[in-house]
Design a protein around this motif. Structure first.
Motif, mmCIF file in Angstrom:
data_model
loop_
_atom_site.group_PDB
_atom_site.id
_atom_site.type_symbol
_atom_site.label_atom_id
_atom_site.label_comp_id
_atom_site.label_asym_id
_atom_site.label_seq_id
_atom_site.Cartn_x
_atom_site.Cartn_y
_atom_site.Cartn_z
ATOM 1 N N LEU A 55 -3.703 -5.692 16.913
ATOM 2 C CA LEU A 55 -3.027 -6.861 16.352
ATOM 3 C C LEU A 55 -1.701 -6.371 15.774
ATOM 4 C CD1 LEU A 55 -5.936 -8.752 14.541
ATOM 5 C CD2 LEU A 55 -4.964 -9.221 16.795
ATOM 6 N N TRP A 56 -0.618 -6.919 16.265
ATOM 7 C CA TRP A 56 0.720 -6.446 15.887
ATOM 8 C C TRP A 56 1.374 -7.423 14.920
ATOM 9 C CZ3 TRP A 56 3.175 -1.910 17.100
ATOM 10 C CH2 TRP A 56 4.527 -1.816 16.740
ATOM 11 N N LEU A 57 1.956 -6.880 13.863
ATOM 12 C CA LEU A 57 2.701 -7.700 12.916
ATOM 13 C C LEU A 57 4.196 -7.537 13.206
ATOM 14 C CD1 LEU A 57 0.862 -6.985 9.536
ATOM 15 C CD2 LEU A 57 0.362 -8.722 11.253
ATOM 16 N N ASN A 82 -12.620 -4.193 8.077
ATOM 17 C CA ASN A 82 -11.954 -2.894 8.036
ATOM 18 C C ASN A 82 -10.684 -2.903 7.196
ATOM 19 O OD1 ASN A 82 -9.644 -1.144 9.771
ATOM 20 N ND2 ASN A 82 -11.482 -0.039 9.163
ATOM 21 N N VAL A 83 -9.824 -3.893 7.403
ATOM 22 C CA VAL A 83 -8.515 -3.859 6.731
ATOM 23 C C VAL A 83 -8.596 -4.257 5.259
ATOM 24 C CG1 VAL A 83 -7.284 -4.253 8.897
ATOM 25 C CG2 VAL A 83 -7.855 -6.208 7.431
ATOM 26 N N THR A 84 -9.736 -4.806 4.837
ATOM 27 C CA THR A 84 -9.906 -5.147 3.421
ATOM 28 C C THR A 84 -10.746 -4.120 2.660
ATOM 29 O OG1 THR A 84 -11.786 -6.558 4.023
ATOM 30 C CG2 THR A 84 -9.645 -7.636 3.733
ATOM 31 N N SER A 85 -11.532 -3.313 3.399
ATOM 32 C CA SER A 85 -12.431 -2.360 2.746
ATOM 33 C C SER A 85 -12.165 -0.911 3.133
ATOM 34 C CB SER A 85 -13.889 -2.691 3.096
ATOM 35 O OG SER A 85 -14.162 -2.372 4.453
ATOM 36 N N GLY A 86 -11.506 -0.706 4.266
ATOM 37 C CA GLY A 86 -11.295 0.645 4.766
ATOM 38 C C GLY A 86 -12.485 1.181 5.540
ATOM 39 N N ARG A 87 -13.511 0.357 5.737
ATOM 40 C CA ARG A 87 -14.710 0.780 6.454
ATOM 41 C C ARG A 87 -14.882 -0.045 7.725
ATOM 42 N NH1 ARG A 87 -19.850 1.845 2.685
ATOM 43 N NH2 ARG A 87 -20.349 2.968 4.611
ATOM 44 N N PHE A 92 8.721 1.204 11.012
ATOM 45 C CA PHE A 92 7.932 0.804 9.852
ATOM 46 C C PHE A 92 7.770 1.973 8.888
ATOM 47 C CE2 PHE A 92 3.598 0.615 7.968
ATOM 48 C CZ PHE A 92 3.798 -0.471 7.135
ATOM 49 N N ASP A 93 8.117 1.748 7.650
ATOM 50 C CA ASP A 93 7.978 2.733 6.584
ATOM 51 C C ASP A 93 7.101 2.112 5.505
ATOM 52 O OD1 ASP A 93 8.166 4.404 4.394
ATOM 53 O OD2 ASP A 93 10.331 4.671 4.519
ATOM 54 N N PRO A 94 5.881 2.624 5.306
ATOM 55 C CA PRO A 94 4.974 2.018 4.316
ATOM 56 C C PRO A 94 5.588 1.897 2.928
ATOM 57 C CG PRO A 94 3.835 3.680 5.617
ATOM 58 C CD PRO A 94 5.278 3.791 5.971
ATOM 59 N N LYS A 112 -3.417 -1.782 11.876
ATOM 60 C CA LYS A 112 -4.014 -0.528 11.412
ATOM 61 C C LYS A 112 -3.020 0.241 10.546
ATOM 62 C CE LYS A 112 -6.135 3.769 13.007
ATOM 63 N NZ LYS A 112 -6.561 4.563 14.198
ATOM 64 N N GLN A 113 -1.789 0.393 11.021
ATOM 65 C CA GLN A 113 -0.756 1.073 10.240
ATOM 66 C C GLN A 113 -0.513 0.339 8.914
ATOM 67 O OE1 GLN A 113 2.116 0.651 13.506
ATOM 68 N NE2 GLN A 113 2.526 2.836 13.292
ATOM 69 N N TYR A 114 -0.415 -0.960 9.015
ATOM 70 C CA TYR A 114 -0.064 -1.786 7.860
ATOM 71 C C TYR A 114 -1.130 -1.708 6.783
ATOM 72 C CZ TYR A 114 2.286 -5.809 5.668
ATOM 73 O OH TYR A 114 2.977 -6.631 4.815
ATOM 74 N N SER A 115 -2.403 -1.769 7.186
ATOM 75 C CA SER A 115 -3.493 -1.793 6.209
ATOM 76 C C SER A 115 -3.870 -0.397 5.728
ATOM 77 C CB SER A 115 -4.726 -2.480 6.801
ATOM 78 O OG SER A 115 -5.220 -1.758 7.920
#
Length: 288
Positions: free
Chosen positions: A138-140, A221-226, A150-152, A96-99
């Motif tokens: 899901l953790w990366l 969700n992680v590809t569209s934001g929805r 983590f810093d985007p 979630k943070q990553y995307s």
């Protein structure tokens, strides 16, 4: 908790608090998970029983399972009548943070999905269903020096900070695929936008392919934001929508995906779980 030194709070969910801890005299860090005092105080006797039982079930579920794509349990027990879990301390960011920092491409997701499916397959082979697969669970693993956060701006670019692996985390809603009749139907477990239709009823027998449905929602969700059914405001109504509607009924939402992926997502979100692929089938098809 005897034998552990509290370092700092890491956060809390609906029923649990999570702390960073270490063994006195040791440098290695761990994660301690305990029931949230506020949740227990405000709960009815039945709810309190369910919260405490969920911690015991989570500990029991993870105790006999080791897999590189599943968060590993280090210790478990009961202290002053309160169950606790000690888990490995993972360095990186959740999906979630990553995307959220930048939506993911299908190419970036290839290895993430393959490894998430491997973790789910291990869980299902142990007779367990996660019931709450979503980006936050899901953790990366990321190669961050010295526990750097983590810093985007610095770490979101895979060209500079390549994710090492994907780990399935947070087993607070895990349950056995088959439970006694008096247990089934007591609690709806899952997240609006991801919950499989059969999961809403919490049946006595629950197939692991409920997690595949949620993984399809995660990819969307992680590809569209929805998320599925995000046009419905009420969380309760969104959950019910999974039982009554096709999450892919609006084809316009999926125009950005290649036809082969749309077909795979339709298969993964089939109303009948028997028509869905297993995690490994889904992972191989997604990679292809």
């Amino acid at each position: 908790i005897q034998g552990y030194e509290l370092v700092k709070p890491l956060g809390e969910g609906g029923v649990g608090s999570v702390w960073l801890v270490r063994k006195p005299g040791a440098d290695r860090l761990f994660v301690l998970k305990i029931p949230k005092a506020e949740a227990l105080q405000n709960a009815s006797d039945t709810e309190r029983e369910g919260i405490l039982a969920s911690f015991v079930d989570e500990a029991r579920a993870l105790a006999g399972l080791y897999h590189p794509n599943v968060a590993n349990i280090i210790d478990r027990g009961i202290s002053d009548n309160m169950p606790f879990l000690v888990l490995e301390y993972l360095i990186g960011a959740d999906l979630k943070q990553y995307s959220t920092a930048r939506l993911m491409s299908l190419f970036e997701l290839r290895q993430v999905v393959l490894e998430a499916c491997a973790g789910l397959a291990a869980l299902h082979n142990a007779g367990l269903v996660h019931r709450d697969i979503k980006p936050a669970n899901l953790w990366l693993r990321l190669p961050l020096a010295g526990g750097e956060k983590f810093d985007p701006q610095k770490h979101r670019d895979p060209a500079h900070t390549q994710p090492l692996s994907t780990v399935v985390i947070d087993f607070g809603m895990v349950r056995a695929m088959r439970v006694p009749p008096e247990v089934g139907g007591r609690f709806v477990a899952g997240t609006p936008g991801y919950i499989a239709p059969e999961q809403v009823l919490d049946p006595v027998e629950l197939d692991g392919r409920a997690d595949v449905y949620a993984l399809a929602g995660t990819i969307y969700n992680v590809t569209s934001g929805r998320t599925f059914f995000d046009d419905i405001d009420s969380p309760r109504d969104r959950i019910i929508a999974h039982m009554q509607r096709d999450p892919m009924e609006d084809g316009e939402r999926f125009r950005m995906f290649p036809a082969s992926l749309v077909k795979l997502l339709r298969s993964a979100t089939a109303r009948d779980f028997n028509d869905r692929p297993t995690p490994m089938e889904f992972g191989r098809a997604f990679a292809a």
